[in-house]
Design a protein around this motif. Structure first.
Motif, PDB file in Angstrom:
ATOM      1  N   ASP A   1       0.829  -1.208   0.000  1.00  0.00           N
ATOM      2  CA  ASP A   1       0.000   0.000   0.000  1.00  0.00           C
ATOM      3  C   ASP A   1       0.865   1.260   0.000  1.00  0.00           C
ATOM      4  O   ASP A   1       0.594   2.215  -0.741  1.00  0.00           O
ATOM      5  CB  ASP A   1      -0.930   0.022   1.207  1.00  0.00           C
ATOM      6  N   LEU A   2       1.896   1.279   0.828  1.00  0.00           N
ATOM      7  CA  LEU A   2       2.775   2.452   0.892  1.00  0.00           C
ATOM      8  C   LEU A   2       3.514   2.671  -0.417  1.00  0.00           C
ATOM      9  O   LEU A   2       3.732   3.810  -0.840  1.00  0.00           O
ATOM     10  CB  LEU A   2       3.780   2.304   2.037  1.00  0.00           C
ATOM     11  N   SER A   3       3.886   1.597  -1.098  1.00  0.00           N
ATOM     12  CA  SER A   3       4.608   1.742  -2.368  1.00  0.00           C
ATOM     13  C   SER A   3       3.724   2.348  -3.451  1.00  0.00           C
ATOM     14  O   SER A   3       4.223   2.937  -4.409  1.00  0.00           O
ATOM     15  CB  SER A   3       5.165   0.394  -2.822  1.00  0.00           C
ATOM     16  N   LYS A   4       2.406   2.210  -3.309  1.00  0.00           N
ATOM     17  CA  LYS A   4       1.465   2.749  -4.294  1.00  0.00           C
ATOM     18  C   LYS A   4       0.960   4.142  -3.923  1.00  0.00           C
ATOM     19  O   LYS A   4       0.190   4.741  -4.666  1.00  0.00           O
ATOM     20  CB  LYS A   4       0.265   1.809  -4.439  1.00  0.00           C
ATOM     21  N   SER A   5       1.373   4.646  -2.778  1.00  0.00           N
ATOM     22  CA  SER A   5       0.877   5.937  -2.320  1.00  0.00           C
ATOM     23  C   SER A   5       1.842   7.058  -2.701  1.00  0.00           C
ATOM     24  O   SER A   5       2.976   6.824  -3.094  1.00  0.00           O
ATOM     25  CB  SER A   5       0.666   5.915  -0.808  1.00  0.00           C
ATOM     26  N   THR A   6       1.349   8.278  -2.580  1.00  0.00           N
ATOM     27  CA  THR A   6       2.183   9.447  -2.835  1.00  0.00           C
ATOM     28  C   THR A   6       2.176  10.330  -1.598  1.00  0.00           C
ATOM     29  O   THR A   6       1.157  10.422  -0.905  1.00  0.00           O
ATOM     30  CB  THR A   6       1.659  10.263  -4.035  1.00  0.00           C
ATOM     31  N   PRO A   7       3.287  10.993  -1.318  1.00  0.00           N
ATOM     32  CA  PRO A   7       3.354  11.857  -0.134  1.00  0.00           C
ATOM     33  C   PRO A   7       2.405  13.052  -0.259  1.00  0.00           C
ATOM     34  O   PRO A   7       2.204  13.586  -1.348  1.00  0.00           O
ATOM     35  CB  PRO A   7       4.805  12.337  -0.099  1.00  0.00           C
ATOM     36  N   LEU A   8       1.828  13.451   0.839  1.00  0.00           N
ATOM     37  CA  LEU A   8       0.996  14.642   0.885  1.00  0.00           C
ATOM     38  C   LEU A   8       1.803  15.721   1.588  1.00  0.00           C
ATOM     39  O   LEU A   8       2.203  15.555   2.741  1.00  0.00           O
ATOM     40  CB  LEU A   8      -0.299  14.359   1.648  1.00  0.00           C
ATOM     41  N   HIS A   9       2.018  16.811   0.895  1.00  0.00           N
ATOM     42  CA  HIS A   9       2.821  17.900   1.449  1.00  0.00           C
ATOM     43  C   HIS A   9       1.907  18.996   1.990  1.00  0.00           C
ATOM     44  O   HIS A   9       0.821  19.243   1.450  1.00  0.00           O
ATOM     45  CB  HIS A   9       3.759  18.476   0.389  1.00  0.00           C
ATOM     46  N   PHE A  10       2.353  19.639   3.032  1.00  0.00           N
ATOM     47  CA  PHE A  10       1.569  20.686   3.676  1.00  0.00           C
ATOM     48  C   PHE A  10       1.211  21.794   2.695  1.00  0.00           C
ATOM     49  O   PHE A  10       0.125  22.359   2.743  1.00  0.00           O
ATOM     50  CB  PHE A  10       2.323  21.245   4.879  1.00  0.00           C
ATOM     51  N   ARG A  11       2.113  22.106   1.769  1.00  0.00           N
ATOM     52  CA  ARG A  11       1.846  23.169   0.796  1.00  0.00           C
ATOM     53  C   ARG A  11       0.588  22.880  -0.023  1.00  0.00           C
ATOM     54  O   ARG A  11      -0.169  23.772  -0.356  1.00  0.00           O
ATOM     55  CB  ARG A  11       3.035  23.361  -0.137  1.00  0.00           C
ATOM     56  N   LYS A  12       0.356  21.611  -0.347  1.00  0.00           N
ATOM     57  CA  LYS A  12      -0.835  21.261  -1.109  1.00  0.00           C
ATOM     58  C   LYS A  12      -2.096  21.498  -0.282  1.00  0.00           C
ATOM     59  O   LYS A  12      -3.118  21.940  -0.810  1.00  0.00           O
ATOM     60  CB  LYS A  12      -0.769  19.814  -1.563  1.00  0.00           C
ATOM     61  N   LEU A  13      -2.034  21.229   1.010  1.00  0.00           N
ATOM     62  CA  LEU A  13      -3.185  21.487   1.871  1.00  0.00           C
ATOM     63  C   LEU A  13      -3.469  22.976   1.995  1.00  0.00           C
ATOM     64  O   LEU A  13      -4.616  23.389   2.118  1.00  0.00           O
ATOM     65  CB  LEU A  13      -2.952  20.893   3.254  1.00  0.00           C
ATOM     66  N   GLU A  14      -2.420  23.786   1.984  1.00  0.00           N
ATOM     67  CA  GLU A  14      -2.595  25.230   2.115  1.00  0.00           C
ATOM     68  C   GLU A  14      -3.317  25.827   0.912  1.00  0.00           C
ATOM     69  O   GLU A  14      -3.975  26.840   1.031  1.00  0.00           O
ATOM     70  CB  GLU A  14      -1.239  25.916   2.268  1.00  0.00           C
ATOM     71  N   ARG A  15      -3.202  25.201  -0.244  1.00  0.00           N
ATOM     72  CA  ARG A  15      -3.770  25.744  -1.479  1.00  0.00           C
ATOM     73  C   ARG A  15      -5.182  25.237  -1.769  1.00  0.00           C
ATOM     74  O   ARG A  15      -5.643  25.335  -2.889  1.00  0.00           O
ATOM     75  CB  ARG A  15      -2.868  25.400  -2.666  1.00  0.00           C
ATOM     76  N   GLN A  16      -5.876  24.721  -0.782  1.00  0.00           N
ATOM     77  CA  GLN A  16      -7.220  24.213  -1.035  1.00  0.00           C
ATOM     78  C   GLN A  16      -8.188  25.344  -1.326  1.00  0.00           C
ATOM     79  O   GLN A  16      -8.043  26.454  -0.825  1.00  0.00           O
ATOM     80  CB  GLN A  16      -7.710  23.402   0.156  1.00  0.00           C
TER      81      GLN A  16
END
Length: 77
Positions: free
Chosen positions: A44-59
């Protein structure tokens, strides 16, 4: 935990799961099962992508507003 214990279930570490919702977890001490669950987690982890705080800020505003309303109403749900 230490490749010896595995907990599988629906409970989260929050007030709703502990006090309001009907959640259940099972704890396993079977080393083979624990190792298999670790393999599945790695897949599961190998198929996931990191979520960065900057992406959350741009919602978008409407997304932030919906989340805020859900947070405020969550004790009533």
């Amino acid at each position: 935990m230490d490749d010896d214990i595995c907990s599988i279930g629906t409970a989260n570490f929050d007030k709703r799961s502990f006090y309001y919702n009907y959640e259940m977890n099972s704890v396993f001490y079977d080393r083979e099962l624990v190792l298999r669950m670790l393999e599945i987690a790695e897949i599961d982890l190998s198929k996931s992508t990191p979520l960065h705080f900057r992406k959350l800020e741009r919602q978008k505003f409407h997304v932030v507003l919906k989340e805020w309303i859900a947070f405020v109403l969550s004790p009533l749900l």
